[in-house]
Design an enzyme around this catalytic site. Structure first.
Site, short mmCIF file in Angstrom:
data_model
loop_
_atom_site.label_atom_id
_atom_site.label_comp_id
_atom_site.label_asym_id
_atom_site.label_seq_id
_atom_site.Cartn_x
_atom_site.Cartn_y
_atom_site.Cartn_z
N ARG A 103 10.83 6.65 2.75
CA ARG A 103 10.63 6.92 1.31
C ARG A 103 11.94 7.48 0.80
O ARG A 103 12.36 8.56 1.24
CB ARG A 103 9.48 7.89 1.09
N HIS A 130 7.38 0.01 -4.86
CA HIS A 130 6.40 0.68 -4.00
C HIS A 130 5.43 -0.37 -3.45
O HIS A 130 4.24 -0.35 -3.74
CB HIS A 130 5.66 1.75 -4.81
N GLN A 133 1.99 0.48 -1.51
CA GLN A 133 0.93 0.91 -2.44
C GLN A 133 0.18 -0.30 -3.00
O GLN A 133 -1.05 -0.31 -3.10
CB GLN A 133 1.57 1.70 -3.59
N CYS A 265 -2.14 5.09 -8.78
CA CYS A 265 -1.65 5.22 -7.40
C CYS A 265 -1.77 6.65 -6.89
O CYS A 265 -1.80 6.87 -5.68
CB CYS A 265 -0.21 4.73 -7.31
N ARG A 293 -5.27 2.77 1.23
CA ARG A 293 -3.90 2.87 1.75
C ARG A 293 -3.92 2.83 3.28
O ARG A 293 -3.08 2.19 3.90
CB ARG A 293 -3.23 4.18 1.28
N1 CP Z 1 0.58 6.93 -4.10
C1 CP Z 1 1.44 7.51 -3.26
O1 CP Z 1 2.38 6.90 -2.72
O2 CP Z 1 1.14 8.80 -2.98
P1 CP Z 1 2.08 9.85 -2.22
O3 CP Z 1 3.28 10.06 -3.08
O4 CP Z 1 1.25 11.09 -2.07
O5 CP Z 1 2.46 9.26 -0.89
N1 NVA Z 2 6.12 6.38 -9.81
C1 NVA Z 2 5.77 7.49 -8.93
C2 NVA Z 2 4.84 7.03 -7.86
C3 NVA Z 2 4.32 8.11 -6.96
C4 NVA Z 2 3.49 7.59 -5.85
C5 NVA Z 2 7.03 8.10 -8.36
O1 NVA Z 2 7.94 7.35 -7.99
O2 NVA Z 2 7.11 9.32 -8.29
#
Ligand code: CP
Ligand code: NVA
Length: 307
Positions: A103, A130, A133, A265, A293
């Protein structure tokens, strides 16, 4: 050759539907007594430059259910591209683990890891996309509607990483994708143009609105996400002044198709981009979506890391 999972557009329709079918099978297997230990003895290194609940827990538990294990490497630990180059991190980890999930802020970091690693690399969210997701999202849509034909997915809010991956998946699968975002917060042209070219071939219709009320009229799925993504904290005040007309509340949901579901999400900033009434209301599928997920990420791990 090793496979990576970086972007939805790296896969064909058949491959994406394959991930979804496998996720459904693995979910059934899990609830029928447990998954086969197909990843026994294998480890996944999970690199996080940003916080996480769902991504961390789903990948880690998925590895354990499949007989393997996972290591959490926190934002303070690796210093990806700072303490050590992406190329060196990728090559060191490749001799110690059988997969890497990352990430990151800059998308080029996860692309760089994939280039340099000899083990599969999975994008667990970047500033640009993402995709992990989105497999869970479409798995959830399939559970509700049975297929993707004739569905209208309306995304309300910021043209961000989540909306890009949703648009790409919709374009490839032939789902209609509608977005309403304020001026200045559109998705980048390069993503829109690429998806438009795909949609022309698949018959998916992509529509772009400023008015959220226009956008939800035909919606069978309403989707929203935070107005302030991770890394944009300095823009929070400015964004919170622009986005309020895009709140997903009971009134907006009532303007969609009567059987529409609402997805997010998560994490949800309740009372900001979405109200408590919608999050906890009868049309919310957010918690099944979050739970999926686990199964969707398992399908990625199985496909990339099983011998
Ligand atoms: N939706 C999602 O990716 O959640 P987190 O940021 O908690 O991993
Ligand atoms: N768009 C958000 C998604 C979080 C899961 C971010 O990047 O923070």
């Amino acid at each position: 050759m090793k496979k990576d999972f970086i972007d939805i557009t790296d896969f064909s329709k058949e491959e994406l539907l394959g991930f979804l079918d496998l996720a459904t099978e693995l979910k059934k297997e899990h609830f029928a007594g447990g998954n086969q230990p197909v990843l026994k003895g294998k480890n996944l290194a999970m690199i996080f430059q940003k916080p996480s609940l769902r991504t961390r827990v789903s990948f880690e538990v998925a590895m354990r259910h499949l007989g393997g294990d996972a290591l959490y490497l926190s934002p303070n630990e690796i210093g990806l591209g700072q303490r050590e180059s992406v190329a060196d991190v990728a090559r060191v980890l490749s001799g110690m683990v059988e997969g890497i999930m990352a990430r990151v802020f800059g998308h080029e970091l996860v692309v760089g890891l994939a280039e340099w690693a000899s083990v599969p690399v999975i994008n667990g969210l970047s500033d640009a996309s993402h995709p992990a997701q989105i497999l869970a999202d479409f798995m959830t849509i399939k559970e509700k509607f049975g297929s993707f034909d004739g569905l209208n997915l309306a995304y309300i809010g910021d043209g961000n990483n989540v909306s890009v991956s949703l648009m790409q998946m919709s374009a490839i699968l032939g789902t209609n994708f509608i977005i309403a975002s304020p001026e200045g917060y559109d998705m980048e042209d390069r993503f829109v143009n690429e998806s438009k070219a795909i949609a022309e071939k698949t018959g998916s219709k992509l529509s772009f609105f400023r008015d959220p009320h226009e956008a939800v009229k035909e919606a069978t799925v309403i989707y929203t996400d935070t107005w302030v993504s991770m890394g944009q904290e300095e823009e929070a005040a400015k964004r919170k002044a622009v986005f309020p007309p895009y709140q997903v509340n009971e009134k907006l949901v009532s303007e969609a198709q009567p059987d529409a579901i609402v997805l997010h999400c998560l994490p949800a900033y309740r009372g900001i981009e979405i109200t408590d009434e919608v999050c906890d209301g009868p049309q919310s599928w957010m918690f099944p979506q979050a739970h999926n997920r686990l199964h969707a990420q398992k399908a990625i791990l199985y496909t990339l890391m099983k011998d």
